[in-house]
Design an enzyme around this catalytic site. Structure first.
Site, PDB file in Angstrom:
ATOM      1  N   GLY A  46       0.827  -1.206   0.000  1.00  0.00           N
ATOM      2  CA  GLY A  46       0.000   0.000   0.000  1.00  0.00           C
ATOM      3  C   GLY A  46       0.854   1.246   0.000  1.00  0.00           C
ATOM      4  N   GLN A  51       3.208   9.964   0.737  1.00  0.00           N
ATOM      5  CA  GLN A  51       4.482   9.232   0.774  1.00  0.00           C
ATOM      6  C   GLN A  51       5.353   9.503  -0.446  1.00  0.00           C
ATOM      7  OE1 GLN A  51       2.473   5.313   1.836  1.00  0.00           O
ATOM      8  NE2 GLN A  51       4.425   5.117   2.892  1.00  0.00           N
ATOM      9  N   CYS A  93       5.852  -0.084   7.150  1.00  0.00           N
ATOM     10  CA  CYS A  93       5.505   1.033   6.277  1.00  0.00           C
ATOM     11  C   CYS A  93       6.716   1.362   5.415  1.00  0.00           C
ATOM     12  CB  CYS A  93       5.127   2.238   7.135  1.00  0.00           C
ATOM     13  SG  CYS A  93       4.766   3.724   6.192  1.00  0.00           S
ATOM     14  N   LEU A  94       6.476   1.628   4.138  1.00  0.00           N
ATOM     15  CA  LEU A  94       7.592   1.954   3.245  1.00  0.00           C
ATOM     16  C   LEU A  94       8.303   3.235   3.671  1.00  0.00           C
ATOM     17  CD1 LEU A  94       5.926   1.070  -0.183  1.00  0.00           C
ATOM     18  CD2 LEU A  94       7.685  -0.239   1.023  1.00  0.00           C
ATOM     19  N   HIS A 135      -4.365   1.836   7.434  1.00  0.00           N
ATOM     20  CA  HIS A 135      -2.992   2.361   7.449  1.00  0.00           C
ATOM     21  C   HIS A 135      -2.839   3.480   6.409  1.00  0.00           C
ATOM     22  CE1 HIS A 135       1.556   1.617   7.622  1.00  0.00           C
ATOM     23  NE2 HIS A 135       1.409   2.387   6.551  1.00  0.00           N
ATOM     24  N   GLU A 136      -3.349   3.235   5.189  1.00  0.00           N
ATOM     25  CA  GLU A 136      -3.184   4.226   4.120  1.00  0.00           C
ATOM     26  C   GLU A 136      -4.056   5.463   4.364  1.00  0.00           C
ATOM     27  OE1 GLU A 136      -0.636   3.763   2.504  1.00  0.00           O
ATOM     28  OE2 GLU A 136      -0.439   1.625   2.875  1.00  0.00           O
ATOM     29  N   HIS A 139      -2.390   7.799   6.683  1.00  0.00           N
ATOM     30  CA  HIS A 139      -1.356   8.636   6.049  1.00  0.00           C
ATOM     31  C   HIS A 139      -1.939   9.972   5.581  1.00  0.00           C
ATOM     32  CE1 HIS A 139       2.446   6.509   5.819  1.00  0.00           C
ATOM     33  NE2 HIS A 139       1.871   5.398   5.391  1.00  0.00           N
TER      34      HIS A 139
HETATM   35 ZN   LIG Z   1       2.667   3.523   5.398  1.00  0.00          ZN
END
Ligand SMILES: [Zn+2]
Length: 171
Positions: A46, A51, A93-94, A135-136, A139
């Site tokens: 995701g 991000q 998380c990336l 989660h997304e 963000h």
């Molecule tokens: Zn994330």
């Protein structure tokens, strides 16, 4: 299409509240395509627009990481409209490299938003899909999963991130 750079924790864009998308312009379509390519290349399940440095309410989720077209969800102005139950599971998380921690999330959610054609869509997700959607969407409100941990855990993570960064600089 292009793979975009992913911002890392500490970047102020990640803590901002993102703006709704008013119109699905060519730029938004390009952004969505790039985000799909970026999350598959990472690889990750995701990605949210902040991000990649864009404070717009747009997310992509794909638990199959590009293996199954039906698993790919691009959601504009997403909202979690219902949630049920709770599950605690390890999450990453990336934007927070090499950190995985247990986070409590709803077990089942319904997310509503627009697809890339501007149609209203609802995605029902259980377990990992529910987790990824929450989660997304977080963000978009400037919330990272580590913000949900205890102050002690957060302090330990900050230390670890600093160490990783120093090691990366040396290498
Ligand atoms: Zn994330």
């Amino acid at each position: 299409m292009a793979v975009r750079d992913i911002l890392i924790i500490g970047d102020p864009v990640l803590t901002r509240t993102s703006e709704p998308v008013d119109e699905i312009t060519a730029d938004i379509v390009r952004l969505a395509r790039d985000m799909v390519e970026t999350v598959h290349a990472a690889p990750g399940v995701g990605l949210a627009a902040p991000q990649v440095g864009v404070s717009k309410r747009l997310i992509v989720v794909d638990l199959s990481v590009g293996e199954d077209k039906d698993s790919l969800h691009v959601l504009i102005n997403p909202e979690i409209v219902s949630k049920e139950g709770e599950a605690v599971c390890e999450e990453g998380c990336l934007s927070v490299p090499d950190i995985k921690e247990k986070v409590a999330r709803p077990y089942r959610v319904v997310a509503r938003g627009l697809d890339i054609e501007g149609r209203t869509v609802e995605i029902e997700g259980e377990d990992l899909l529910a987790r990824a959607l929450c989660h997304e969407v977080d963000h978009l409100d400037g919330i990272l999963f580590v913000d949900k941990l205890s102050p002690l855990k957060r302090a330990l993570i900050r230390k670890k991130l600093k160490k990783n960064l120093a090691a990366a600089k040396k290498a």
